[in-house]
Design an enzyme around this catalytic site. Sequence first.
Site, PDB file in Angstrom:
ATOM      1  N   HIS A  62      -7.158  -6.802  14.031  1.00  0.00           N
ATOM      2  CA  HIS A  62      -5.924  -7.333  14.601  1.00  0.00           C
ATOM      3  C   HIS A  62      -6.147  -8.640  15.354  1.00  0.00           C
ATOM      4  O   HIS A  62      -5.335  -9.569  15.258  1.00  0.00           O
ATOM      5  CB  HIS A  62      -5.282  -6.281  15.507  1.00  0.00           C
ATOM      6  CG  HIS A  62      -4.848  -5.061  14.754  1.00  0.00           C
ATOM      7  ND1 HIS A  62      -5.055  -3.783  15.216  1.00  0.00           N
ATOM      8  CD2 HIS A  62      -4.242  -4.922  13.543  1.00  0.00           C
ATOM      9  CE1 HIS A  62      -4.574  -2.916  14.336  1.00  0.00           C
ATOM     10  NE2 HIS A  62      -4.091  -3.584  13.312  1.00  0.00           N
ATOM     11  N   ASP A  86       1.701  -0.763  11.867  1.00  0.00           N
ATOM     12  CA  ASP A  86       1.046  -0.121  13.014  1.00  0.00           C
ATOM     13  C   ASP A  86       1.210  -0.927  14.294  1.00  0.00           C
ATOM     14  O   ASP A  86       0.995  -0.416  15.390  1.00  0.00           O
ATOM     15  CB  ASP A  86      -0.439   0.123  12.740  1.00  0.00           C
ATOM     16  CG  ASP A  86      -1.200  -1.148  12.403  1.00  0.00           C
ATOM     17  OD1 ASP A  86      -1.241  -2.059  13.249  1.00  0.00           O
ATOM     18  OD2 ASP A  86      -1.760  -1.232  11.302  1.00  0.00           O
ATOM     19  N   GLY A 138       8.670  -7.406   2.551  1.00  0.00           N
ATOM     20  CA  GLY A 138       8.160  -8.702   2.996  1.00  0.00           C
ATOM     21  C   GLY A 138       8.287  -9.778   1.932  1.00  0.00           C
ATOM     22  O   GLY A 138       8.544 -10.946   2.244  1.00  0.00           O
ATOM     23  N   ASP A 155      -0.393  -8.933   6.611  1.00  0.00           N
ATOM     24  CA  ASP A 155      -1.189  -7.776   7.012  1.00  0.00           C
ATOM     25  C   ASP A 155      -0.868  -6.641   6.047  1.00  0.00           C
ATOM     26  O   ASP A 155      -0.185  -5.677   6.386  1.00  0.00           O
ATOM     27  CB  ASP A 155      -0.850  -7.398   8.457  1.00  0.00           C
ATOM     28  CG  ASP A 155      -1.634  -6.197   8.949  1.00  0.00           C
ATOM     29  OD1 ASP A 155      -2.545  -5.746   8.226  1.00  0.00           O
ATOM     30  OD2 ASP A 155      -1.321  -5.697  10.045  1.00  0.00           O
ATOM     31  N   SER A 156      -1.368  -6.755   4.833  1.00  0.00           N
ATOM     32  CA  SER A 156      -1.007  -5.826   3.767  1.00  0.00           C
ATOM     33  C   SER A 156      -2.091  -4.781   3.547  1.00  0.00           C
ATOM     34  O   SER A 156      -3.211  -4.900   4.042  1.00  0.00           O
ATOM     35  CB  SER A 156      -0.786  -6.591   2.462  1.00  0.00           C
ATOM     36  OG  SER A 156      -2.007  -7.173   2.037  1.00  0.00           O
ATOM     37  N   THR A 157      -1.748  -3.761   2.764  1.00  0.00           N
ATOM     38  CA  THR A 157      -2.748  -2.841   2.263  1.00  0.00           C
ATOM     39  C   THR A 157      -3.480  -3.532   1.117  1.00  0.00           C
ATOM     40  O   THR A 157      -3.251  -4.706   0.830  1.00  0.00           O
ATOM     41  CB  THR A 157      -2.099  -1.551   1.739  1.00  0.00           C
ATOM     42  OG1 THR A 157      -1.223  -1.889   0.648  1.00  0.00           O
ATOM     43  CG2 THR A 157      -1.288  -0.867   2.828  1.00  0.00           C
TER      44      THR A 157
END
Length: 277
Positions: A62, A86, A138, A155-157
């Site tokens: 982060h 999150d 997004g 901030d993706s998987t």
Amino acid sequence: MATWFTEKQTENFGITAKVNRSLHKEQTDFQELEMLETEEWGRMLLLDDMVMTTEKDEFVYHEMMAHVPLFTHPSPKKVLVVGGGDGGVIREVLKHESVEQATLAEIDGKVIEYSKKYLPSIAGALEDKRVDVQVSDGFMHIAKSEREYDVIMVDSTEPVGPAVTLFTKGFYEGIANALKEDGILVAQTDNPWFKADLIRQVYGDVKETFPITRVYTANIPTYPSGLWTFTMGSKIYDPLQVPDERFQEIDTKYYTKELHNACFALPKFVKDVTEGD
């Protein structure tokens, strides 16, 4: 008898953590979500059996997603985080006093809901008055935006399921259009041990879209291989040319002014991924 969770990171390799208990598990509209309490890493968020974040090491990802671009930009006021339900990246973004609004575009509202419930130290900042939380796609949010943001963070998987479109050249071109004339993109781009082809592809696509493109790394022990990459695309500002006076004291556990430059010094095999053998 002990319970263990194993993330199979490749067909031949995985990581394992001892689990005290499962706090919640459900199939959302987009993916399987599970919140575990582990012995070593504290609470752990899984999506489709992949580790997204843990209480113990979350600060690395982060902080590095947020502070590298935000200190590169001289005055970031409006920031968009794509994914990141999150709330950890948003928490770090808000440490910058210049930021007036931070928008979160997370497609899966359940990630936000259960992160708030089980990971308050990570997700607590989503309640801040400067944050605009949108449960939305997004990709479509970017498509509808024009010259709106100073910094956009993806901030993706990994590129599976709903995140597939977030690793395409068209998406990066859309981001360039959604950014102001001096805007910056940063995206997580997985690890060079198992996903070199992905890093090469993203780097090439971003380089064709932005005048300045750079890759940097961080050590995140619960992510595949532990060595993680981020790819930055910038219209004007070079992250390796940030004047000393721009760095301000903020509360961090991993990111430092010295690390800002050092993280761009790539191991030879990683450098070869973007520059060729």
